[in-house]
Design a protein around this motif. Structure first.
Motif, PDB file in Angstrom:
ATOM      1  N   GLN A  41      58.935 -18.293  89.309  1.00 35.85           N
ATOM      2  CA  GLN A  41      59.555 -18.325  87.990  1.00 35.85           C
ATOM      3  C   GLN A  41      60.676 -17.300  87.838  1.00 35.85           C
ATOM      4  O   GLN A  41      61.571 -17.472  87.015  1.00 35.85           O
ATOM      5  N   LYS A  42      60.621 -16.223  88.621  1.00 32.14           N
ATOM      6  CA  LYS A  42      61.557 -15.120  88.442  1.00 32.14           C
ATOM      7  C   LYS A  42      62.464 -14.953  89.661  1.00 32.14           C
ATOM      8  O   LYS A  42      62.124 -15.368  90.763  1.00 32.14           O
ATOM      9  N   TYR A  43      63.602 -14.334  89.413  1.00 34.83           N
ATOM     10  CA  TYR A  43      64.512 -13.993  90.488  1.00 34.83           C
ATOM     11  C   TYR A  43      63.968 -12.750  91.182  1.00 34.83           C
ATOM     12  O   TYR A  43      63.835 -11.692  90.571  1.00 34.83           O
ATOM     13  N   LYS A  44      63.652 -12.876  92.454  1.00 34.80           N
ATOM     14  CA  LYS A  44      62.988 -11.783  93.151  1.00 34.80           C
ATOM     15  C   LYS A  44      63.612 -11.557  94.516  1.00 34.80           C
ATOM     16  O   LYS A  44      63.918 -12.502  95.239  1.00 34.80           O
ATOM     17  N   THR A  45      63.788 -10.295  94.838  1.00 36.67           N
ATOM     18  CA  THR A  45      64.297  -9.897  96.143  1.00 36.67           C
ATOM     19  C   THR A  45      63.147  -9.425  97.017  1.00 36.67           C
ATOM     20  O   THR A  45      62.338  -8.608  96.590  1.00 36.67           O
ATOM     21  N   TYR A  46      63.087  -9.936  98.228  1.00 36.67           N
ATOM     22  CA  TYR A  46      62.045  -9.533  99.172  1.00 36.67           C
ATOM     23  C   TYR A  46      62.667  -8.719 100.291  1.00 36.67           C
ATOM     24  O   TYR A  46      63.490  -9.214 101.065  1.00 36.67           O
ATOM     25  N   LYS A  47      62.277  -7.440 100.356  1.00 38.81           N
ATOM     26  CA  LYS A  47      62.646  -6.577 101.459  1.00 38.81           C
ATOM     27  C   LYS A  47      61.488  -6.520 102.445  1.00 38.81           C
ATOM     28  O   LYS A  47      60.332  -6.743 102.075  1.00 38.81           O
ATOM     29  N   PHE A  48      61.786  -6.190 103.684  1.00 34.64           N
ATOM     30  CA  PHE A  48      60.768  -6.154 104.725  1.00 34.64           C
ATOM     31  C   PHE A  48      60.677  -4.739 105.277  1.00 34.64           C
ATOM     32  O   PHE A  48      61.656  -4.212 105.820  1.00 34.64           O
ATOM     33  N   GLU A  49      59.508  -4.145 105.128  1.00 32.24           N
ATOM     34  CA  GLU A  49      59.341  -2.749 105.505  1.00 32.24           C
ATOM     35  C   GLU A  49      59.312  -2.581 107.019  1.00 32.24           C
ATOM     36  O   GLU A  49      58.584  -3.266 107.732  1.00 32.24           O
ATOM     37  N   LYS A  50      60.119  -1.655 107.508  1.00 30.74           N
ATOM     38  CA  LYS A  50      60.155  -1.326 108.928  1.00 30.74           C
ATOM     39  C   LYS A  50      59.201  -0.167 109.209  1.00 30.74           C
ATOM     40  O   LYS A  50      58.331  -0.245 110.060  1.00 30.74           O
ATOM     41  N   ASN A  51      59.392   0.893 108.477  1.00 32.32           N
ATOM     42  CA  ASN A  51      58.530   2.066 108.505  1.00 32.32           C
ATOM     43  C   ASN A  51      58.350   2.509 107.060  1.00 32.32           C
ATOM     44  O   ASN A  51      59.103   2.081 106.186  1.00 32.32           O
ATOM     45  N   PRO A  52      57.346   3.342 106.779  1.00 31.90           N
ATOM     46  CA  PRO A  52      57.195   3.827 105.405  1.00 31.90           C
ATOM     47  C   PRO A  52      58.510   4.416 104.878  1.00 31.90           C
ATOM     48  O   PRO A  52      59.061   5.356 105.448  1.00 31.90           O
ATOM     49  N   GLY A  53      59.042   3.786 103.834  1.00 31.51           N
ATOM     50  CA  GLY A  53      60.270   4.276 103.228  1.00 31.51           C
ATOM     51  C   GLY A  53      61.550   3.702 103.797  1.00 31.51           C
ATOM     52  O   GLY A  53      62.635   3.981 103.289  1.00 31.51           O
ATOM     53  N   SER A  54      61.467   2.880 104.846  1.00 36.85           N
ATOM     54  CA  SER A  54      62.671   2.259 105.410  1.00 36.85           C
ATOM     55  C   SER A  54      62.442   0.753 105.568  1.00 36.85           C
ATOM     56  O   SER A  54      61.308   0.293 105.748  1.00 36.85           O
ATOM     57  N   PHE A  55      63.556  -0.004 105.516  1.00 34.78           N
ATOM     58  CA  PHE A  55      63.465  -1.455 105.499  1.00 34.78           C
ATOM     59  C   PHE A  55      64.453  -2.068 106.478  1.00 34.78           C
ATOM     60  O   PHE A  55      65.460  -1.455 106.846  1.00 34.78           O
ATOM     61  N   TYR A  56      64.156  -3.306 106.891  1.00 36.09           N
ATOM     62  CA  TYR A  56      65.095  -4.053 107.715  1.00 36.09           C
ATOM     63  C   TYR A  56      66.336  -4.373 106.887  1.00 36.09           C
ATOM     64  O   TYR A  56      66.296  -4.376 105.656  1.00 36.09           O
ATOM     65  N   SER A  57      67.447  -4.677 107.567  1.00 36.74           N
ATOM     66  CA  SER A  57      68.750  -4.752 106.908  1.00 36.74           C
ATOM     67  C   SER A  57      69.111  -6.147 106.408  1.00 36.74           C
ATOM     68  O   SER A  57      70.288  -6.501 106.337  1.00 36.74           O
ATOM     69  N   PHE A  58      68.129  -6.927 106.052  1.00 34.31           N
ATOM     70  CA  PHE A  58      68.375  -8.210 105.396  1.00 34.31           C
ATOM     71  C   PHE A  58      67.279  -8.428 104.361  1.00 34.31           C
ATOM     72  O   PHE A  58      66.162  -7.911 104.493  1.00 34.31           O
ATOM     73  N   VAL A  59      67.621  -9.173 103.320  1.00 36.54           N
ATOM     74  CA  VAL A  59      66.660  -9.480 102.262  1.00 36.54           C
ATOM     75  C   VAL A  59      66.730 -10.968 101.950  1.00 36.54           C
ATOM     76  O   VAL A  59      67.751 -11.618 102.201  1.00 36.54           O
ATOM     77  N   PHE A  60      65.643 -11.482 101.404  1.00 35.07           N
ATOM     78  CA  PHE A  60      65.610 -12.857 100.899  1.00 35.07           C
ATOM     79  C   PHE A  60      65.533 -12.841  99.381  1.00 35.07           C
ATOM     80  O   PHE A  60      64.869 -11.979  98.798  1.00 35.07           O
ATOM     81  N   ASN A  61      66.205 -13.791  98.771  1.00 35.04           N
ATOM     82  CA  ASN A  61      66.021 -14.023  97.340  1.00 35.04           C
ATOM     83  C   ASN A  61      65.378 -15.377  97.135  1.00 35.04           C
ATOM     84  O   ASN A  61      65.837 -16.391  97.674  1.00 35.04           O
ATOM     85  N   ASP A  62      64.299 -15.370  96.367  1.00 31.75           N
ATOM     86  CA  ASP A  62      63.570 -16.586  96.034  1.00 31.75           C
ATOM     87  C   ASP A  62      63.861 -16.940  94.583  1.00 31.75           C
ATOM     88  O   ASP A  62      63.951 -16.055  93.726  1.00 31.75           O
ATOM     89  N   VAL A  63      64.051 -18.215  94.301  1.00 34.76           N
ATOM     90  CA  VAL A  63      64.331 -18.661  92.940  1.00 34.76           C
ATOM     91  C   VAL A  63      63.440 -19.851  92.598  1.00 34.76           C
ATOM     92  O   VAL A  63      62.838 -20.476  93.474  1.00 34.76           O
TER      93      VAL A  63
END
Length: 281
Positions: free
Chosen positions: A86-108
Motif C-alpha cells: 500500500q505504501k511507497y517503500k525503499t528496501y536497502k540491503f544490509e552488508k554489515n551493521p550500519g552499512s548497506f549495499y549500493s542499490f535499493v529497490f522501491n516497491d509500489v
C-alpha cells in the motif's frame, strides 16, 4: 517411456539463454558495486506491475541471496487477489551493521483493472521523478499533489528512479487485462521520455512450467517460457534481451545456487542499465 518423451518435447536441446556455470562472478559484482556518479550512494530500482506479480517476493529473494538465508522483510500475501503493498517503500540491503549495499529497490502498489483500485499511473510518474516521499500511502481515488505532505518538492538525483523493472507472472502473460497493459505501457513511455532504462522479469516460472518445477536448471530451455517472453515483448515493447525469468524464494528455507543464478543474472543487468543511466545525467 511415452510420458518421458512428451516431457522432453517441451524443452529445447540447448538453452536459448546461457546461465553462468558459477554464480560467484555475478554475486561479487552485485556485492561490490558502487555508483560512479558523484553524491549518489544508492542506485534506485523501481518494481511495478499488476497486483500479485510477486514484486515483494523478488525483493525478499535478492535479500535471501545476500544474507545467505531465507528472509521476508517485504511482506507478501498469496490470497487477497489485490495489491498487498500500500505504501511507497525503499528496501536497502544490509552488508554489515550500519552499512548497506549500493542499490535499493522501491516497491509500489500494484496495477489493477478497476479505475478506483490499484496504483495510478500519474503517481508512478511522480515516483520516477523522485517526488514521492518514503512511506506515502497510495490512494487509488486521489492523485498525489504538491500540497500533500507525501509530495517531495525538491528531489535529488538519488531520489529519482534509475531503472524501471516490469514484473509479471510467467503463466499470466496472456491473462493481463488491456487496462493493466495500458497502464504499464504508459509507465514505460513516461520512463522512456526521461531516458530511464526499462527491463522486465517474469516470475513464478515453476508454477507456469512443469519441467522447470521439476528442475529449475531447465528455466531457459523451456519452450513455453520462451513463448511467454516473446508475448510479453510484443505487449510492452521491451527488448527480448531485457526480459528475464526467475523463480523466487517462496517455499525454501535456505538458498540454492540453481535458484539464485537467474535472479543474479537479472539483478546484474538491472545494475548495469541503471549505472549507464546515472552516468548519462
Amino acid at each position: 517411456m511415452l510420458m518421458y518423451v512428451i516431457c522432453l518435447s517441451a524443452l529445447s536441446a540447448q538453452p536459448w539463454r546461457e546461465l553462468p556455470a558459477n554464480n560467484q562472478d555475478n554475486l561479487d559484482f552485485v556485492k561490490f558495486y558502487n555508483p560512479r556518479k558523484e553524491n549518489v550512494k544508492h542506485l534506485r530500482i523501481l518494481l511495478h506491475g499488476p497486483a500479485g506479480a510477486a514484486k515483494s517476493c523478488f525483493i525478499n529473494s535478492v535479500d535471501s541471496i545476500l544474507q545467505e538465508r531465507s528472509t521476508g522483510r517485504a511482506l507478501t500475501d498469496a490470497i487477497s487477489g489485490s495489491s498487498f503493498t500500500q505504501k511507497y517503500k525503499t528496501y536497502k540491503f544490509e552488508k554489515n551493521p550500519g552499512s548497506f549495499y549500493s542499490f535499493v529497490f522501491n516497491d509500489v502498489m500494484g496495477f489493477e483493472k478497476h479505475a478506483n483500485r490499484g496504483v495510478r499511473v500519474e503517481d508512478i510518474k511522480l515516483v520516477l521523478k523522485g517526488h514521492v516521499t518514503e512511506g506515502y500511502k497510495f490512494d487509488p481515488e486521489h492523485l498525489l499533489t504538491e500540497d500533500n505532505p507525501g509530495y517531495k518538492t525538491a528531489p535529488t538525483v538519488e531520489d529519482r528512479v534509475h531503472v524501471v523493472v516490469s514484473v509479471v507472472p510467467a503463466g499470466s502473460v496472456s491473462l493481463i487485462t488491456e487496462d493493466v497493459v495500458r497502464k504499464m505501457r504508459d509507465v514505460r513511455l513516461a520512463a522512456s521520455e526521461m531516458g530511464i532504462p526499462q527491463l522486465a522479469i517474469l516470475t513464478k516460472v515453476d508454477e507456469a512450467c512443469p519441467e522447470v518445477k521439476a528442475n529449475i536448471k531447465h528455466i531457459y530451455k523451456s519452450k513455453y517460457l520462451k513463448e511467454q517472453v516473446e508475448k510479453f515483448h510484443l505487449l510492452l515493447g521491451i527488448p527480448l534481451n531485457c526480459i528475464f525469468l526467475v523463480k523466487n524464494y517462496d517455499k525454501e528455507f535456505k538458498t540454492d545456487d540453481d535458484i539464485s543464478a537467474p535472479i543474479l543474472l537479472a539483478l546484474k543487468q538491472m545494475i548495469y542499465y541503471g549505472e549507464d543511466y546515472l552516468n548519462s545525467l
